[in-house]
Enzyme design. Structure first.
Site, short mmCIF file in Angstrom:
data_model
loop_
_atom_site.label_atom_id
_atom_site.label_comp_id
_atom_site.label_asym_id
_atom_site.label_seq_id
_atom_site.Cartn_x
_atom_site.Cartn_y
_atom_site.Cartn_z
CE LYS A 22 -1.53 6.26 -1.34
NZ LYS A 22 -0.75 5.16 -0.71
CB CYS B 27 1.21 6.13 6.38
SG CYS B 27 2.49 6.29 5.12
C1 DHB Z 1 1.54 4.49 2.43
C2 DHB Z 1 1.84 3.28 2.95
C3 DHB Z 1 1.04 2.77 3.91
O1 DHB Z 1 1.29 1.56 4.45
C4 DHB Z 1 -0.05 3.49 4.35
O2 DHB Z 1 -0.82 3.02 5.32
C5 DHB Z 1 -0.35 4.69 3.83
C6 DHB Z 1 0.45 5.19 2.86
C7 DHB Z 1 2.37 5.11 1.43
O3 DHB Z 1 3.60 5.00 1.52
O4 DHB Z 1 1.81 5.75 0.54
#
Ligand code: DHB
Length: 310
Positions: A43, A129
């Site tokens: 993550k 994100c």
């Molecule tokens: C999240 C979503 C994304 O597309 C990303 O690149 C990084 C984080 C999120 O909402 O956690």
């Protein structure tokens, strides 16, 4: 064989998870480790651990997914610790550490922590994100991308790539490729979710997720044509040293084959992995092998990037 090489590193399988799916903690990452995936990405880690946005924040739909997770993560030291343990257990394997800073100084701080650790894998810097209220997607701000990459390569020496949002205009592809080609990137990863879509439930007349009045990143079937276009456009425009990870709309061996044909060297699975679980890597690998056998291909290099035109 479905093995591949990225940044000179060998992977037994070209398939892996996409950041955000099955990679929040040791329990989820262990499941990817036990699967047929060639490696994992964590993550996206931030400087400070985050709880993320209020729930519900992810919905699987018949044709894909919507999410507004808001970067829930356990913080970089947690993931560096986990990867360090895996490096000891499986010294021949290499892993991806995803990171997201909220500004250029945070990016630098995250990279310094990685340098000061025993991490020996690849860094995936997330420039895309879409889900933090008030924060634009960096990948759509071309000047900032250039500034970030300038700083990144002043402070970090290991193999590093960027996770990009989808682009939709040929001039934007040209401009972004010209920026990326100035830097010693190991790879780009195209694409992140299509940002700020909206799914609704007609019966209840409500949005389907809580954050941002229901707006969220779209993944799955909806985004495969956009993903393939991004992979192939960057394959045409980037210097050959910058390899491509293809992500977006992969739920069958044929989808994997299409990403590779467009020029991807590895392929990530997000929405379909969330829906089906880590056993999906067995099915995708077998389906890809069947297609390769039918076509008489022994290895990915036999067809990678060799998309034909009419
Ligand atoms: C999240 C979503 C994304 O597309 C990303 O690149 C990084 C984080 C999120 O909402 O956690």
């Amino acid at each position: 064989s479905t093995e591949t090489t990225l940044a000179g590193i060998h992977f037994d399988n070209c398939l892996m998870n996409a950041a955000g799916v099955y990679c929040y903690d040791a329990d989820e990452l262990n499941q990817i480790q036990k699967s047929a995936a060639g490696t994992f990405v964590t993550k996206s880690a931030t400087v400070v651990p985050r709880a993320g946005n209020p729930e519900p924040r992810y919905l699987s739909t018949p044709w894909g997914s919507i999410n507004s997770m808001g970067l829930p993560n356990k913080g970089l030291p947690y993931y560096l610790d986990y990867v360090s343990q895996q490096q000891t257990l499986f010294p021949e394997k290499r892993y991806f550490q995803s990171i997201t800073g909220f500004n250029i100084d945070e990016d630098e701080a995250l990279l310094k922590q990685i340098t000061d650790s025993d991490f020996n894998g690849l860094v995936e810097l997330n420039l895309s994100c879409p889900n933090v209220p008030g924060k634009p997607q960096t990948g759509y701000d071309f000047e900032t991308v250039e500034q970030i990459l300038t700083r990144v390569f002043e402070v970090y020496e290991g193999p590093l790539g960027v996770k990009l949002p989808p682009y939709f205009d040929i001039v934007h592809f040209d401009q972004m490729a010209a920026i990326l080609n100035q830097f010693p990137l190991a790879f780009i990863n195209s694409v992140n979710s299509i940002g700020n879509g909206l799914t609704i439930d007609a019966a209840t007349e409500r949005v389907s997720i809580k954050p941002k009045h229901g707006f969220g990143g779209i993944g799955g079937d909806y985004i495969k044509p956009t993903a393939l276009a991004n992979v192939h456009t960057f394959y045409q425009r980037l210097k050959p040293e910058i390899q491509i990870i293809g992500t977006g709309g992969v739920k069958s061996g044929q989808d994997v084959f299409e990403h590779l044909l467009c020029g991807a060297s590895m392929v990530q699975v997000g929405t379909a992995l969330h829906k089906e679980g880590p056993q999906i890597f067995d099915r995708l690998t077998a389906e890809l092998q069947t297609i390769m056998q039918q076509k008489g291909y022994n290895k990915i290099a036999d067809f990678k990037g060799k998309l034909k035109y009419l």
